[in-house]
Design a protein around this motif. Structure first.
Motif, PDB file in Angstrom:
ATOM      1  N   ILE A 110      38.251  32.941  31.192  1.00 33.18           N
ATOM      2  CA  ILE A 110      37.511  34.198  31.074  1.00 33.18           C
ATOM      3  C   ILE A 110      38.391  35.374  31.481  1.00 33.18           C
ATOM      4  N   ARG A 111      39.115  35.219  32.592  1.00 30.40           N
ATOM      5  CA  ARG A 111      39.960  36.309  33.074  1.00 30.40           C
ATOM      6  C   ARG A 111      41.092  36.594  32.091  1.00 30.40           C
ATOM      7  N   CYS A 112      41.704  35.566  31.549  1.00 26.38           N
ATOM      8  CA  CYS A 112      42.788  35.771  30.573  1.00 26.38           C
ATOM      9  C   CYS A 112      42.275  36.500  29.333  1.00 26.38           C
ATOM     10  N   GLU A 119      39.764  44.533  29.090  1.00 26.58           N
ATOM     11  CA  GLU A 119      38.413  44.763  29.589  1.00 26.58           C
ATOM     12  C   GLU A 119      38.375  44.660  31.115  1.00 26.58           C
ATOM     13  N   ALA A 120      37.397  45.322  31.675  1.00 29.15           N
ATOM     14  CA  ALA A 120      37.162  45.227  33.109  1.00 29.15           C
ATOM     15  C   ALA A 120      36.503  43.882  33.414  1.00 29.15           C
ATOM     16  N   PHE A 659      28.167  34.237  35.726  1.00 26.15           N
ATOM     17  CA  PHE A 659      28.962  35.464  35.717  1.00 26.15           C
ATOM     18  C   PHE A 659      29.074  36.044  37.129  1.00 26.15           C
ATOM     19  N   SER A 660      28.025  35.900  37.929  1.00 27.03           N
ATOM     20  CA  SER A 660      28.103  36.332  39.330  1.00 27.03           C
ATOM     21  C   SER A 660      29.167  35.529  40.070  1.00 27.03           C
ATOM     22  N   ALA A 666      36.942  36.511  40.622  1.00 20.37           N
ATOM     23  CA  ALA A 666      37.915  37.460  40.080  1.00 20.37           C
ATOM     24  C   ALA A 666      38.090  38.699  40.943  1.00 20.37           C
ATOM     25  N   LEU A 667      37.054  39.072  41.695  1.00 25.58           N
ATOM     26  CA  LEU A 667      37.105  40.291  42.506  1.00 25.58           C
ATOM     27  C   LEU A 667      36.975  39.932  43.972  1.00 25.58           C
TER      28      LEU A 667
END
Length: 868
Positions: A110-112, A119-120, A659-660, A666-667
């Motif tokens: 997803i991050r890649c 995208e953010a 997604f959460s 990711a953050l």
């Protein structure tokens, strides 16, 4: 001679730093970390294995830690929190990653993708705030109509200005989020035995909604949230260095995993599949809409996480079709319904056949690849569902072949054998009418579990504390029999519950228990706490002993950590009941005890040794999941073709949760709020035992207690203390205390200083690991009676009894001016109270001083002494 087991090669786990060597044991620290200990350094430590010959260990490379160096005092309780544990590792290589292979995890992909698209992290949403709004709208239970109304508010459209302006655009964005295992629907055609007007057999079509169970297992193993709460290798845990006190806790500490691991190839990783199923009512008040969810989890994940709905460690894998099967005659509908269940389960679990035979590759949260053997290990179900799965009648035991007329006796019967059962069913199907078919109470059904490798379905049935013990043995039988045995029957029992002394940890049944309309697990537990005391003096001695045996059994069965000693106590409680149950026959209440749920208690001990403690398989979990995965989804539908709509609703809910979890990955620092109220053990009424609301004032938390920042009664006179609070000896005892402290003031008899009084204090009691890993908050109340004022009802006084030891518990550090260092001992069970508390021979003086000093605070306490 020191003996240990050899392993062919060392194994390691990426990023976890585990180093498991040949013949090495590990000592687990109190925080769950492991201290590597070479068994060669342990004197006289030998743990023979039934399937392997022990070999003389050789000196091993690496650090060698003496088990005596970090050990705590010999007299310390071995069950104390933080106590070291000795771990015997599996003698062969197990749970090994496939070397040289590393793949992207789901979140990495997803991050890649987001980085490639520029995208953010919260895309497709414009900002983090917009995502949080979307998440709240999806998780709050607001209907789609209300979502439309909300988004049309001028404050939202002109102020917040989200990129979605109605429910349709919001749901479209939600559908763009990463999804979990996909749903598929298979139409099953059922041919009945009834004929239509044309002479043809009637047919019926049903929808079977399901997911691939291997996709669900991949989702769980690859979830980063479980990275620190997952096990891949079996182990044996001991509480002593000599390996004599075995401890059973997680599933990995039981015998089942160890034994199955020996049957698999070297280095194999087991994913113990835990299934649960239960039919539930969807429509309220009227209607017959039902759903039959099937849930899946894995025993690798810690049970504390699995049992929390907010942990998302259990996935809905399918809905068994619910049909009245009107194409069959009434006399065959039940049997055909059983077969429909087994047919659907066979289709659902078909992917597990190959996965259990040869294994499948799966990616963990670290990106490592494992060859995972997904094997059905446990089946959580109530008693009727267990009998359905076992293909036996409901008057029989689904685990053993005990005769129906011997269920009430403590007899040992042979366990059911899958191969023998299949052979008997096949003989019956061929018309051979074997005697075993009737003797074992079987049903003519083609079982779904016949092709599952390494699966003994009868050993997979786990203890059902809720339905078997709380609802079955206690509520349906013990309460009823005991009530019938005493004079006054239900009225006397109700009266005894009504006059019970109030306590913040006990529910006060103001109207007794005979009129309770809705019995829940919480109701059962609250009744059990005081039932033995309620019948004492009213019931026959034999009845009291039999009841004690059942209640002791229930409480031992609840243990979250067992040892050989506690399991012996469990068995003794079961024996105590059977020894005294004749009292019910003597009183004419019963003439037999051939009750399958009563017989099921016999199997608890073996199941705990095999699969770990019973709390990891509590049916309260699936019952709670019915709300999220069935009832709420049904309410969100339009009640037409509701199963399809429920799967769409559930997929969206899972996408929001996934997604959460991704944003947390990711953050760094991002944290999605979780509604902990959804968990099983977080429900409370927000009331004391008397029904009065709990305090809402600001609290001050210290190391071992919690108290209000400001005293609710800041200026209570000495006269009020003596009259309203009943502390008639407070002044004289306080004078004794001051005299012993050599600070007795000259004007003490004319004291007029008011005292600040607190209504309650919550004292933290250290966790008892058998019951819970969390500390206990013990609430102590001291409030005078409050008269009626307007619409506010009068409140009776509450003064809780507090037992204080004059001689400190072993190790409890009570530090005072007159306490020599030799008497300042510290306890592993009770925390050290850092503020000085004085203890003297005069009991009330010590209680008064302790209360004043704790409730008033040290600074205020010194000020009052100065003013004296």
């Amino acid at each position: 001679m020191v003996k240990a087991f050899r392993k062919p090669k060392a194994q390691s786990h990426k990023e976890k730093g585990l180093d498991v060597r040949v013949g090495a044991g590990r000592m687990a620290d109190g925080d769950g970390s492991d201290i590597e200990v070479n068994i060669c350094d342990m004197q006289d430590f030998e743990i023979p294995h039934p399937n392997m010959e022990p070999a003389v260990s050789e000196p091993l490379p690496g650090p060698s830690v003496s088990p005596r160096t970090p050990w705590v005092e010999e007299e310390e309780d071995i069950n104390a929190p933080g106590r070291k544990r000795w771990i015997e590792d599996f003698p062969l290589e197990a749970g090994s990653i496939i070397e040289g292979i590393s793949r992207e995890t789901k979140f990495d992909k997803i991050r890649c993708h987001q980085e490639e698209m520029g995208e953010a992290p919260w895309a497709p949403f414009n900002s983090e705030e917009e995502w949080e709004l979307s998440r709240w709208l999806m998780k709050s239970g607001v209907s789609q109509t209300k979502i439309d109304d909300f988004l049309k508010l001028s404050t939202i459209r002109q102020g917040v200005k989200p990129s979605f302006h109605n429910k349709r655009t919001l749901l479209k964005m939600i559908d763009e989020l990463p999804k979990g295992p996909q749903w598929e629907c298979e139409m099953l055609t059922i041919t009945g035995d009834k004929q239509d007007e044309k002479g043809e057999f009637q047919t019926e079509q049903v929808e079977f909604w399901r997911r691939n169970p291997l996709d669900c297992v991949r989702e769980l193993i690859g979830n980063p949230a479980f990275r620190d709460h997952i096990q891949f290798v079996p182990k044996k845990v001991y509480q002593d260095r000599n390996g004599e006190i075995r401890e059973y806790n997680e599933m990995s500490t039981g015998d089942w995993w160890w034994d199955v691991q020996l049957k698999l190839p070297i280095g194999a990783t087991i994913a113990p599949i835990i299934l649960s199923s239960d039919k539930t009512q969807l429509s309220r008040f009227s209607g017959d809409k039902k759903a039959w969810p099937v849930y899946i989890s894995i025993g690798n994940i810690d049970k504390a996480i699995r049992q929390k709905p907010s942990g998302h460690a259990t996935i809905l894998v399918g809905y068994i079709p619910v049909s009245k099967l009107e194409c069959f005659a009434k006399k065959t509908q039940a049997l055909e319904g059983y077969q429909l269940f087994h047919t659907c389960m066979a289709l659902l679990l078909e992917p597990l056949v190959k996965a259990g035979e040869t294994g499948v590759e799966m990616i963990c949260a670290d990106g490592c690849v494992w060859r995972v053997f997904a094997i059905l290990a446990a089946y959580i179900a109530d008693f009727p569902e267990q009998c359905l799965v076992a293909c036996c009648m409901e008057n029989r035991c689904p685990k053993c072949i005990v005769n129906a007329n011997n269920c009430g006796s403590p007899v040992n019967a042979a366990l059911r054998d899958p191969k023998a059962t299949l052979r008997t069913i096949n003989q019956q199907a061929r018309g051979e009418a074997p005697s075993a078919f009737v003797n074992e109470g079987l049903r003519l059904v083609d079982p779904f579990w016949k092709s599952l490798p390494h699966c003994n379905i009868f050993e997979a049935f786990t203890p059902d504390i809720l339905h078997q013990l709380h609802k079955g043995v206690f509520k349906d039988h013990i309460v009823k029999w005991t009530t019938a045995s005493i004079d006054g029957k239900a009225d006397e029992i109700d009266h005894r519950y009504q006059v019970m002394t109030g306590h913040p940890c006990l529910r006060h049944f103001k109207k007794g228990i005979s009129l309770v309309s809705q019995w829940t697990g919480t109701e059962y537990k609250n009744m059990e706490k005081v039932f033995l005391g309620a019948i004492a003096g009213a019931a026959d001695t034999g009845v009291v002993r039999a009841v004690r045996g059942v209640l002791d059994f229930i409480y031992y069965a609840h243990f979250e950590s067992h040892t050989d000693g506690s399991l012996t106590k469990l068995e003794q409680a079961w024996t105590l009941f059977h020894t005294n149950k004749k009292a019910f026959i003597t009183l004419g209440i019963r003439n037999h005890f051939n009750i399958p749920k009563l017989h099921s208690m016999k199997h608890y001990l073996d199941m705990i040794r095999s699969h770990g403690t019973a709390d990891g398989f509590n049916t309260e979990g699936p019952e709670r999941l019915h709300i999220d995965f069935a009832k709420v989804g049904y309410e969100a539908s339009n009640k037409k073709e509701y199963i399809r709509q429920m799967t769409i609703w559930l997929s969206r809910q899972e996408a929001v949760h996934t997604f959460s979890a991704y944003l947390q990955y990711a953050l760094p620092g991002y944290e999605a709020r979780v509604n902990q109220d959804d968990d099983l053990d977080n429900h409370n009424d927000g009331e004391d035992a008397d029904g009065s609301p709990l305090d809402t004032e600001e609290q001050a938390s210290y190391s071992h207690f919690t108290i209000a920042l400001k005293a609710p009664f800041p200026k209570v006179t000495l006269t009020s203390l003596q009259t309203d609070y009943g502390a008639v000896d407070f002044k004289s005892c306080l004078g004794t205390f001051l005299t012993l402290q050599s600070i007795y003031p000259a004007n003490f008899h004319n004291i007029q200083i008011p005292f600040p009084i607190y209504k309650r204090i919550a004292v933290e009691i250290p966790a008892a690991i058998q019951v819970s890993n969390l500390p206990i908050k013990d609430l102590i109340r001291a409030t005078p009676a409050q008269p009626q004022s307007g619409l506010k009802k009068a409140v009776p006084a509450h003064f809780d009894t507090v037992l204080a030891r004059k001689v400190p518990l072993h190790g409890l550090c009570f530090r005072g001016r007159n306490c020599p260092p030799s008497r300042q001992r510290r306890s592993p069970l009770v925390p050290c109270i850092h503020e000085p508390i004085e203890w003297f021979n005069t009991a009330l003086a010590s209680c008064s001083a302790a209360f004043c000093r704790s409730a008033m605070g040290v600074s205020n306490y010194k000020r009052y002494l100065t003013e004296f």
